[in-house]
Design an enzyme around this catalytic site. Structure first.
Site, short mmCIF file in Angstrom:
data_model
loop_
_atom_site.label_atom_id
_atom_site.label_comp_id
_atom_site.label_asym_id
_atom_site.label_seq_id
_atom_site.Cartn_x
_atom_site.Cartn_y
_atom_site.Cartn_z
N ARG A 137 0.88 -1.18 0.00
CA ARG A 137 0.00 0.00 0.00
C ARG A 137 0.91 1.22 0.00
O ARG A 137 1.68 1.42 0.95
CB ARG A 137 -0.91 0.00 1.23
CG ARG A 137 -1.70 1.29 1.39
CD ARG A 137 -2.84 1.16 2.37
NE ARG A 137 -3.92 0.38 1.81
CZ ARG A 137 -5.17 0.36 2.28
NH1 ARG A 137 -5.49 1.07 3.35
NH2 ARG A 137 -6.10 -0.38 1.70
N HIS B 135 -7.01 0.42 -6.76
CA HIS B 135 -7.26 -0.46 -5.59
C HIS B 135 -7.83 -1.77 -6.15
O HIS B 135 -9.00 -2.08 -5.95
CB HIS B 135 -8.22 0.23 -4.63
CG HIS B 135 -8.22 -0.34 -3.25
ND1 HIS B 135 -7.41 -1.40 -2.86
CD2 HIS B 135 -8.93 0.00 -2.13
CE1 HIS B 135 -7.63 -1.67 -1.59
NE2 HIS B 135 -8.54 -0.84 -1.12
N GLN C 256 -9.73 -4.39 -3.98
CA GLN C 256 -11.06 -3.92 -3.59
C GLN C 256 -12.07 -4.20 -4.70
O GLN C 256 -13.15 -4.74 -4.46
CB GLN C 256 -10.99 -2.41 -3.31
CG GLN C 256 -12.31 -1.82 -2.89
CD GLN C 256 -12.75 -2.28 -1.52
OE1 GLN C 256 -11.99 -2.18 -0.57
NE2 GLN C 256 -13.96 -2.79 -1.40
N ASP D 124 -17.58 6.33 -2.13
CA ASP D 124 -16.36 6.28 -1.34
C ASP D 124 -16.16 7.68 -0.76
O ASP D 124 -16.87 8.63 -1.14
CB ASP D 124 -15.18 5.87 -2.25
CG ASP D 124 -13.86 5.70 -1.50
OD1 ASP D 124 -13.87 5.60 -0.25
OD2 ASP D 124 -12.80 5.68 -2.17
N CYS E 225 -16.53 0.85 -0.10
CA CYS E 225 -15.31 0.08 0.19
C CYS E 225 -14.96 0.12 1.68
O CYS E 225 -14.26 -0.77 2.16
CB CYS E 225 -14.15 0.60 -0.64
SG CYS E 225 -13.84 2.35 -0.41
N ARG F 182 -13.38 -9.39 1.06
CA ARG F 182 -11.96 -9.07 0.83
C ARG F 182 -11.10 -10.28 1.20
O ARG F 182 -10.12 -10.60 0.54
CB ARG F 182 -11.54 -7.85 1.67
CG ARG F 182 -12.23 -6.54 1.34
CD ARG F 182 -11.82 -5.99 -0.01
NE ARG F 182 -10.37 -5.85 -0.13
CZ ARG F 182 -9.65 -4.82 0.33
NH1 ARG F 182 -10.25 -3.81 0.92
NH2 ARG F 182 -8.33 -4.77 0.17
N1 CP Z 1 -11.31 -0.80 1.88
C1 CP Z 1 -10.06 -0.84 2.35
O1 CP Z 1 -9.08 -1.04 1.62
O2 CP Z 1 -9.98 -0.71 3.69
P1 CP Z 1 -8.64 -0.47 4.52
O3 CP Z 1 -8.14 0.90 4.19
O4 CP Z 1 -9.08 -0.58 5.97
O5 CP Z 1 -7.64 -1.53 4.15
N1 NVA Z 2 -10.27 6.21 -1.71
C1 NVA Z 2 -9.92 5.77 -0.38
C2 NVA Z 2 -10.09 4.29 -0.26
C3 NVA Z 2 -9.77 3.72 1.11
C4 NVA Z 2 -9.92 2.23 1.15
C5 NVA Z 2 -8.49 6.19 -0.06
O1 NVA Z 2 -7.63 6.08 -0.94
O2 NVA Z 2 -8.24 6.64 1.06
#
Ligand code: CP
Ligand code: NVA
Length: 304
Positions: free
Chosen positions: A101, A128, A131, A221, A261, A289
């Protein structure tokens, strides 16, 4: 060796294969069966941003499959203590897969470039993919055959929206998005989808009511993603009329499901009444997930 940095890299048949493995693993887990399909395999989870779902579902998934995982936070010094190349070549000989990440997509591309094991994108500013796989797996569980269904996304054309569009285009789901000016898809990205995925159906509008009109699923989101905290006030203004609330959901067909998400900013992009309401499937979506990432890891490490 394959990486998963975006869903552009998977064919529809490969996504279906990941889903088939995931379905099998989910059914077996529900019967108490945890087959050690990845016995002894180790994942390195390299995270530059916070996470609940992605981190815990990968860690748990590896444990279910007989493998293990290492959470690698800031102290490993990624890009700070040594060159990216040295770091990645060393790390990728210790572990069998890296889940990453990162603040920028470029960071996961650099990892993949130097890595000797598969790299999976666990969220960047641009994508993502894990997701979106879980989202479409969930939609299939709930509505059946995905061909010709419509997913309406209301809000920021962000990382989540981009991966969803690619997933939908590959699986025959019509995609509608309502976003305010300045927060719509980058035209180069939208043009690539239309050019490279000729079956794609993309409706872009400023009007949330238009987007949700024929929706089987309504998705939203956060208005400010991780790393955009400084823009929160300006974004709250821009997105004020893009909240998914009961009034907007009434514009969609009555059987439309609500997805998010998570984490959600309740009272901003979605109301309590919607996210906790009868049309919401967000908890099933988050649970998937785990199952879908298990399927992805088994596919990536044993078949791809
Ligand atoms: N939806 C998602 O990726 O959640 P987290 O940021 O908690 O991993
Ligand atoms: N769009 C959000 C998704 C989190 C899972 C972010 O990038 O923070």
């Amino acid at each position: 060796m394959r990486h998963l940095l975006t869903l552009w890299e998977l064919t529809a048949a490969e996504i279906e294969r990941v889903f088939a493995i995931s379905r099998d693993l989910k059914a077996k887990l529900q019967q108490g069966l945890r087959e050690p399909l990845l016995a002894g395999r180790v994942a390195g989870l390299l995270f530059e941003k916070p996470s609940l779902r992605t981190r815990v579902s990968f860690e748990t998934g590896l444990a279910h499959l007989g493998g293990s995982s290492l959470f690698l936070g800031a102290d490993v010094g990624w890009g700070q203590r040594e060159s990216i190349s040295d770091f990645t070549q060393v790390l990728s000989q210790y572990v069998d897969v890296i889940v990453c990440r990162a603040k920028t997509h470029r960071r996961v591309e650099e990892l993949a470039q130097h890595s000797r094991c598969p790299v999976v994108n666990g969220l960047t500013d641009l994508a993502h993919p894990c997701q979106a796989l879980a989202d479409l797996f969930t939609l299939h569980e709930v509505v059946g055959d995905l061909q010709g269904k419509r997913l309406a996304y209301v809000g920021d054309a962000n990382n989540v929206a981009r991966s969803l569009l690619v997933a939908c285009a590959k699986l025959g789901v019509r995609f509608a998005i309502a976003s305010p000016p300045g927060y719509q898809f980058d035209p180069v990205f939208a043009a690539r989808v239309e050019k490279e995925l000729p079956g794609a159906s993309l409706l872009q509008t400023r009007d949330p009511a238009v987007a949700v009109r024929e929706a089987d699923a309504v998705y939203t989101d956060v208005w400010a993603s991780m790393g955009q905290e400084a823009e929160k006030a300006i974004r709250s203004k821009a997105f004020a009329s893009y909240q998914v609330n009961e009034a907007l959901l009434k514009q969609a067909p009555p059987e439309a499901r609500f997805l998010h998400c998570l984490p959600a900013r309740r009272g901003e992009e979605v109301t309590d009444a919607v996210i906790d309401g009868p049309q919401s499937i967000v908890i099933q979506q988050a649970a998937n997930r785990l199952h879908v990432q298990k399927g992805l890891l088994v596919w990536l490490l044993t078949e791809a």
